[in-house]
Design an enzyme around this catalytic site. Structure first.
Site, mmCIF file in Angstrom:
data_model
loop_
_atom_site.group_PDB
_atom_site.id
_atom_site.type_symbol
_atom_site.label_atom_id
_atom_site.label_comp_id
_atom_site.label_asym_id
_atom_site.label_seq_id
_atom_site.Cartn_x
_atom_site.Cartn_y
_atom_site.Cartn_z
ATOM 1 N N LYS A 22 0.870 -1.186 0.056
ATOM 2 C CA LYS A 22 0.135 0.035 0.026
ATOM 3 C C LYS A 22 1.050 1.436 0.070
ATOM 4 O O LYS A 22 0.720 2.068 -0.745
ATOM 5 C CB LYS A 22 -0.762 -0.006 1.035
ATOM 6 C CG LYS A 22 -1.522 1.254 1.431
ATOM 7 C CD LYS A 22 -2.517 1.238 2.856
ATOM 8 C CE LYS A 22 -1.655 1.539 4.052
ATOM 9 N NZ LYS A 22 -1.325 2.870 4.489
ATOM 10 N N ASN A 23 1.862 1.216 1.076
ATOM 11 C CA ASN A 23 2.515 2.558 1.089
ATOM 12 C C ASN A 23 3.733 2.816 0.221
ATOM 13 O O ASN A 23 4.166 3.882 -0.088
ATOM 14 C CB ASN A 23 3.182 2.571 2.410
ATOM 15 C CG ASN A 23 2.343 2.864 3.644
ATOM 16 O OD1 ASN A 23 1.003 3.103 3.042
ATOM 17 N ND2 ASN A 23 2.448 2.323 4.728
ATOM 18 N N CYS A 116 -4.849 13.278 13.064
ATOM 19 C CA CYS A 116 -5.462 11.844 12.965
ATOM 20 C C CYS A 116 -5.670 11.097 14.203
ATOM 21 O O CYS A 116 -5.566 11.907 15.343
ATOM 22 C CB CYS A 116 -4.438 11.039 12.077
ATOM 23 S SG CYS A 116 -3.214 10.069 12.883
ATOM 24 N N ARG A 121 0.250 14.685 13.553
ATOM 25 C CA ARG A 121 0.840 14.121 12.344
ATOM 26 C C ARG A 121 1.068 15.531 11.181
ATOM 27 O O ARG A 121 0.397 15.540 10.228
ATOM 28 C CB ARG A 121 0.089 13.060 11.473
ATOM 29 C CG ARG A 121 0.104 11.953 12.225
ATOM 30 C CD ARG A 121 -0.628 10.644 11.653
ATOM 31 N NE ARG A 121 0.457 10.155 10.377
ATOM 32 C CZ ARG A 121 -0.144 9.203 9.579
ATOM 33 N NH1 ARG A 121 -1.142 8.654 9.642
ATOM 34 N NH2 ARG A 121 0.820 9.006 8.699
ATOM 35 N N ASP A 304 4.430 0.681 12.323
ATOM 36 C CA ASP A 304 3.279 0.197 11.761
ATOM 37 C C ASP A 304 3.274 -1.206 12.174
ATOM 38 O O ASP A 304 2.174 -1.997 11.688
ATOM 39 C CB ASP A 304 3.560 0.257 10.221
ATOM 40 C CG ASP A 304 3.239 1.467 9.655
ATOM 41 O OD1 ASP A 304 2.609 2.545 10.529
ATOM 42 O OD2 ASP A 304 3.429 1.876 8.386
ATOM 43 N N ARG A 396 -8.988 -0.277 4.638
ATOM 44 C CA ARG A 396 -7.869 0.679 4.080
ATOM 45 C C ARG A 396 -6.645 0.164 3.644
ATOM 46 O O ARG A 396 -6.067 0.507 2.782
ATOM 47 C CB ARG A 396 -7.552 1.834 4.989
ATOM 48 C CG ARG A 396 -8.918 2.898 5.263
ATOM 49 C CD ARG A 396 -8.505 3.847 5.915
ATOM 50 N NE ARG A 396 -7.391 4.543 5.347
ATOM 51 C CZ ARG A 396 -6.862 5.591 6.079
ATOM 52 N NH1 ARG A 396 -7.004 6.020 7.373
ATOM 53 N NH2 ARG A 396 -5.701 6.003 5.398
HETATM 54 N N1 EPU Z 1 6.635 14.565 10.724
HETATM 55 C C1 EPU Z 1 6.727 15.778 10.831
HETATM 56 N N2 EPU Z 1 6.492 16.881 9.876
HETATM 57 C C2 EPU Z 1 6.173 16.368 8.579
HETATM 58 C C3 EPU Z 1 6.126 14.925 8.349
HETATM 59 C C4 EPU Z 1 6.601 13.980 9.399
HETATM 60 O O1 EPU Z 1 6.982 16.268 12.128
HETATM 61 O O2 EPU Z 1 5.912 17.105 7.858
HETATM 62 C C5 EPU Z 1 7.010 13.401 11.754
HETATM 63 C C6 EPU Z 1 5.657 12.682 12.184
HETATM 64 O O3 EPU Z 1 4.825 13.356 12.877
HETATM 65 C C7 EPU Z 1 6.463 11.480 12.764
HETATM 66 C C8 EPU Z 1 7.599 11.306 11.995
HETATM 67 O O4 EPU Z 1 7.956 12.502 11.252
HETATM 68 O O5 EPU Z 1 6.653 11.744 14.067
HETATM 69 C C9 EPU Z 1 7.741 10.169 10.935
HETATM 70 O O6 EPU Z 1 6.405 10.457 10.083
HETATM 71 P P1 EPU Z 1 6.575 10.243 8.344
HETATM 72 O O7 EPU Z 1 6.418 11.570 7.688
HETATM 73 O O8 EPU Z 1 7.532 9.472 8.212
HETATM 74 O O9 EPU Z 1 5.118 9.376 8.215
HETATM 75 P P2 EPU Z 1 4.282 9.441 7.030
HETATM 76 O O10 EPU Z 1 5.006 9.869 5.765
HETATM 77 O O11 EPU Z 1 3.105 10.323 7.426
HETATM 78 C C10 EPU Z 1 4.266 6.988 6.536
HETATM 79 C C11 EPU Z 1 3.235 5.689 6.604
HETATM 80 C C12 EPU Z 1 2.426 5.774 7.778
HETATM 81 C C13 EPU Z 1 3.882 5.212 8.660
HETATM 82 C C14 EPU Z 1 5.012 6.370 8.709
HETATM 83 C C15 EPU Z 1 6.114 5.797 9.459
HETATM 84 C C16 EPU Z 1 2.306 6.188 4.165
HETATM 85 C C17 EPU Z 1 1.155 6.628 3.149
HETATM 86 N N3 EPU Z 1 2.272 6.223 5.393
HETATM 87 O O12 EPU Z 1 3.399 8.037 7.062
HETATM 88 O O13 EPU Z 1 1.945 4.295 7.443
HETATM 89 O O14 EPU Z 1 3.432 4.911 9.923
HETATM 90 O O15 EPU Z 1 5.341 6.387 7.293
HETATM 91 O O16 EPU Z 1 6.717 4.640 8.920
HETATM 92 O O17 EPU Z 1 3.275 5.895 3.709
HETATM 93 C C18 EPU Z 1 0.132 3.179 7.973
HETATM 94 O O18 EPU Z 1 0.432 2.324 6.909
HETATM 95 O O19 EPU Z 1 -0.735 2.388 8.763
HETATM 96 C C19 EPU Z 1 0.755 4.211 8.174
HETATM 97 C C20 EPU Z 1 0.199 4.942 9.059
#
Ligand code: EPU
Length: 417
Positions: A22-23, A116, A121, A304, A396
């Site tokens: 998915k991701n 969320c 987030r 995750d 999802r």
């Molecule tokens: N963060 C910030 N600012 C940003 C972006 C992230 O402070 O602009 C922080 C977040 O709050 C968190 C950390 O950075 O503490 C890491 O977040 P990341 O950006 O890596 O997460 P994401 O890209 O929003 C993806 C996956 C998530 C998974 C996380 C961590 C997708 C669509 N989602 O989210 O997947 O938990 O990486 O590995 O790829 C899931 O599949 O259930 C899911 C939530």
């Protein structure tokens, strides 16, 4: 709304095939917006998030088809550059269209994702990266506007590792003028996958799989055809379910190399694990040994997988801990697991799990994708009937999970209310 009815306990036995990731699929679908023409993505799981992204691309004017695991996205005639609130609020990954749209079409408007289920987030790093590349970012009535004549290569240093911000910056920079250096890039396999797909389309990217990626911008990239890798979290979830139920499960068509930290933790729990290039054999222990897990960026233990791991530890012989350093509030599964008679105490971002001999079935509520799969694992271990409400969260992120579990011997039914 559908619910799952599970009668436990059960011991999972047999083989299960893993779907596409998915991701990895979601950013790839957004990346099609960088091209003009028909891109094809193979091994796509039939998930709610995938159909949400399809709807979003449709609203932008792309023609999207999904048949037998293959998505075709034709971006020849885009008609809009706006991702509306109604879609973004159901899937945060909608933010992925921001960078490709501004890079390829000079403008984009995306509703701000709200909070969320487990915390704020933020997306500040996505916006920081686009601003570094020269996009003008403004906010208006809950929307983010991004505009740029042509993005310009720059050094982008991420203060913390972010999968989403790295993907966003990578997609935007492939069409920027000049060289972009992305420092402290996320190392997750989904990022490598995105970079490989972009390279296959003609993007110039160096440093795949390392924390510094260098992108030399090109004028255009071509539509691509790409077969997406297996879902490491789905594979990890089945491995956890096998361990939790003292089962014997062969997980096929997966990428064991992406699951090092998860398999190591399950081995400490007493599971016997054998791997080859694309299969994992898991034999669960009669009684789970306690373990201490701390989530970290890849290749560390993934956030995750912490909910599912916690479910396994509910029946450990002693006290275990699970600490989430990525999302300190990601514990909505804890009160629900307690309803199944688990003994878990929360102390900030640390969960202390005192193993119990057995769990008991009860009605529980799914709150997000991974919390839901933890509840399924709990229900498989529990004596009696568990009803899991709001399974749309599971839909999802897991393709036909109830069919896959039934094939492994679980007594699980989807019931429509
Ligand atoms: N963060 C910030 N600012 C940003 C972006 C992230 O402070 O602009 C922080 C977040 O709050 C968190 C950390 O950075 O503490 C890491 O977040 P990341 O950006 O890596 O997460 P994401 O890209 O929003 C993806 C996956 C998530 C998974 C996380 C961590 C997708 C669509 N989602 O989210 O997947 O938990 O990486 O590995 O790829 C899931 O599949 O259930 C899911 C939530």
């Amino acid at each position: 709304m559908d619910k799952f009815v599970i009668n436990g306990p059960c011991t999972l036995r047999g083989a299960v095939e893993i779907s596409g990731a998915k991701n990895a699929v979601l950013p790839l679908m957004a990346a099609a917006l960088l091209t003009r023409g028909k891109s094809v993505i193979e091994n796509v799981p039939n998930l709610r998030d995938v159909s949400t992204m399809m709807r979003l691309l449709g609203i932008l004017g792309a023609e999207v088809e999904f048949e037998k695991g293959v998505i075709t996205i034709d971006t020849t005639r885009l008609t809009s550059f706006e991702a509306p609130y109604d879609l973004v609020r159901t899937m945060r990954a909608s933010i992925y269209v921001l960078g490709p749209l501004v890079a390829a079409h000079r403008e984009a408007r995306v509703s701000m994702p709200g909070g969320c289920a487990w915390g704020p987030r933020p997306i500040d790093l996505h916006l920081m990266a686009l601003e570094r590349l020269g996009a003008k970012i403004t906010f208006e009535h809950g929307y983010i506007n991004a505009a740029a004549r042509r993005l310009k290569g720059a050094e982008v240093v991420f203060p913390i590792s972010s999968v989403g911000a790295t993907a966003q910056a990578l997609m935007a920079s492939v069409l920027a003028k000049g060289v972009t250096v992305l420092k402290n890039s996320a190392l997750e396999p989904e990022i490598v996958e995105l970079a490989k797909a972009l390279r296959s389309a003609g993007a110039e990217i160096e440093g795949l799989g390392s924390s510094t990626m260098t992108v030399t911008g090109v004028e255009t990239i071509d539509p691509f055809r790409y077969r997406v890798m297996p879902d490491r979290i789905e594979a990890g979830t089945f491995a956890a379910a096998a361990a939790a139920t003292a089962g014997r499960v062969r997980i096929t068509k997966c990428a064991p190399a992406h699951l090092g930290a998860v398999l190591d933790a399950l081995k400490v729990c007493g599971a016997k694990i054998d791997i080859d290039e694309d299969n994992i054999d898991v034999q669960g222990p009669d009684r789970v040994e306690p373990v201490h897990v701390v989530t970290r960026e890849y290749p560390g233990f993934p956030t995750d997988m912490q909910a599912q791991m916690m479910a396994v530890l509910c029946r450990a012989k002693g006290t275990s801990t699970v600490k989430d350093t990525i999302y300190p509030d990601r514990f909505t599964h804890v009160p629900e697991l307690r309803r199944l008679a688990a003994n878990i105490r929360l102390d900030g971002n640390l969960a202390v799990i005192n193993g119990v001999r057995g769990l008991e079935g009860a009605p529980v509520m799914a709150t997000d994708i991974r919390a839901s799969s933890a509840l399924i694992i709990g229900a498989l271990m529990a004596k009696g009937r568990t009803e899991i409400l709001r399974v749309y969260h599971i839909d999802r992120g897991y393709e036909t999970i109830e069919k896959k579990l039934r094939k492994l011997g679980a007594d699980i039914q989807r019931v429509s209310d």
